[in-house]
Write a protein that holds these residues in place. Structure first.
Motif, PDB file in Angstrom:
ATOM      1  N   GLY A  97       0.878  -1.249  -0.127  1.00  0.00           N
ATOM      2  CA  GLY A  97      -0.094  -0.043   0.001  1.00  0.00           C
ATOM      3  C   GLY A  97       0.883   1.264  -0.183  1.00  0.00           C
ATOM      4  N   THR A 118       1.678  -1.184  -6.284  1.00  0.00           N
ATOM      5  CA  THR A 118       1.154  -1.093  -5.026  1.00  0.00           C
ATOM      6  C   THR A 118       0.005  -2.253  -4.813  1.00  0.00           C
ATOM      7  OG1 THR A 118       0.881   1.109  -5.311  1.00  0.00           O
ATOM      8  CG2 THR A 118      -0.531   0.352  -3.757  1.00  0.00           C
ATOM      9  N   THR A 120      -3.273  -4.215  -3.320  1.00  0.00           N
ATOM     10  CA  THR A 120      -4.486  -4.058  -3.047  1.00  0.00           C
ATOM     11  C   THR A 120      -4.721  -4.399  -1.743  1.00  0.00           C
ATOM     12  OG1 THR A 120      -5.476  -5.648  -4.058  1.00  0.00           O
ATOM     13  CG2 THR A 120      -5.205  -3.601  -5.526  1.00  0.00           C
ATOM     14  N   ARG A 121      -5.602  -3.826  -0.930  1.00  0.00           N
ATOM     15  CA  ARG A 121      -6.354  -4.248   0.254  1.00  0.00           C
ATOM     16  C   ARG A 121      -6.787  -5.694   0.095  1.00  0.00           C
ATOM     17  NH1 ARG A 121      -5.181  -4.056   4.965  1.00  0.00           N
ATOM     18  NH2 ARG A 121      -5.172  -1.676   4.814  1.00  0.00           N
ATOM     19  N   ASP A 122      -7.701  -6.213  -0.842  1.00  0.00           N
ATOM     20  CA  ASP A 122      -7.907  -7.235  -1.205  1.00  0.00           C
ATOM     21  C   ASP A 122      -6.838  -8.442  -1.232  1.00  0.00           C
ATOM     22  OD1 ASP A 122     -10.601  -6.698  -1.378  1.00  0.00           O
ATOM     23  OD2 ASP A 122     -10.561  -6.359  -3.391  1.00  0.00           O
ATOM     24  N   VAL A 124      -3.934  -8.154   0.005  1.00  0.00           N
ATOM     25  CA  VAL A 124      -3.548  -8.098   1.492  1.00  0.00           C
ATOM     26  C   VAL A 124      -4.327  -9.157   2.373  1.00  0.00           C
ATOM     27  CG1 VAL A 124      -3.073  -6.955   3.768  1.00  0.00           C
ATOM     28  CG2 VAL A 124      -2.295  -6.191   1.552  1.00  0.00           C
ATOM     29  N   ASN A 125      -5.699  -8.847   2.289  1.00  0.00           N
ATOM     30  CA  ASN A 125      -6.551  -9.922   2.942  1.00  0.00           C
ATOM     31  C   ASN A 125      -6.530 -11.147   2.648  1.00  0.00           C
ATOM     32  OD1 ASN A 125      -7.775  -7.681   4.459  1.00  0.00           O
ATOM     33  ND2 ASN A 125      -9.215  -7.145   3.234  1.00  0.00           N
ATOM     34  N   TRP A 128      -3.569 -12.570   4.367  1.00  0.00           N
ATOM     35  CA  TRP A 128      -3.744 -12.801   5.776  1.00  0.00           C
ATOM     36  C   TRP A 128      -4.845 -14.023   5.846  1.00  0.00           C
ATOM     37  CZ3 TRP A 128      -4.674  -6.910   6.966  1.00  0.00           C
ATOM     38  CH2 TRP A 128      -3.390  -6.279   7.243  1.00  0.00           C
ATOM     39  N   GLY A 136      -8.915  -8.891   7.488  1.00  0.00           N
ATOM     40  CA  GLY A 136      -7.729  -7.769   7.202  1.00  0.00           C
ATOM     41  C   GLY A 136      -7.221  -7.199   8.151  1.00  0.00           C
ATOM     42  N   ASN A 137      -7.304  -7.446   9.623  1.00  0.00           N
ATOM     43  CA  ASN A 137      -6.751  -7.086  10.720  1.00  0.00           C
ATOM     44  C   ASN A 137      -5.714  -7.906  11.386  1.00  0.00           C
ATOM     45  OD1 ASN A 137      -5.961  -5.643  13.092  1.00  0.00           O
ATOM     46  ND2 ASN A 137      -7.823  -5.381  13.687  1.00  0.00           N
TER      47      ASN A 137
END
Length: 140
Positions: A97, A118, A120-122, A124-125, A128, A136-137
């Motif tokens: 990110g 970069t 993406t949040r998806d 990363v999720n 994880w 995502g935490n």
């Protein structure tokens, strides 16, 4: 936490200071090694025993194969975590990110400073979730 070379201990003013600093290194329960040259690894090995393959791995990260601009350093983000006499755990870290822009110190020498992708949040999720982390935490 020691973030310098063990050779830095030699630059301390007195023998008393050098012995005290060596004691800090001796008592470290966890050692995290990035790329190091063989001479430095010999000193580290006196404090934290390293196997031959561990030494080869860490030295392979110490110098780039090329001086070409934009060439990725072989040790970027790579570390070996050692605890006591146990085998080391090699890890590789990646910027994700906004970290890419925040921690990029090469922008001024790179012709195209946006060459990094970069994550993406998806993405990363998904990583994880494969590790058993929900929402995502990583703290959950």
């Amino acid at each position: 936490m020691i973030t310098h070379s063990l050779a830095d201990l030699d630059s301390l003013a007195t023998e008393e200071d050098r012995v005290k600093a060596q004691g800090f290194a001796d008592r470290s329960a966890i050692t995290v090694l990035a790329g190091l040259p063989p001479r430095e690894l010999a000193r580290v090995n006196e404090i934290t025993p390293l196997t031959g393959p561990e030494q080869q791995l860490v030295t392979s990260w110490s110098a780039p194969d090329s001086w070409q601009p934009g060439a990725r350093h072989p040790g970027r983000g790579k570390y070996l975590i050692k605890t006591g006499d146990r085998l080391g755990v090699p890890i590789e870290l990646f910027l994700i990110g906004r970290e890419v822009d925040l921690y990029d110190t090469d922008q001024k020498i790179r012709p195209d400073h946006r060459q990094h992708r970069t994550v993406t949040r998806d993405e990363v999720n998904r990583v994880w979730s494969r590790c058993g982390v929900r929402s995502g935490n990583p703290g959950s």
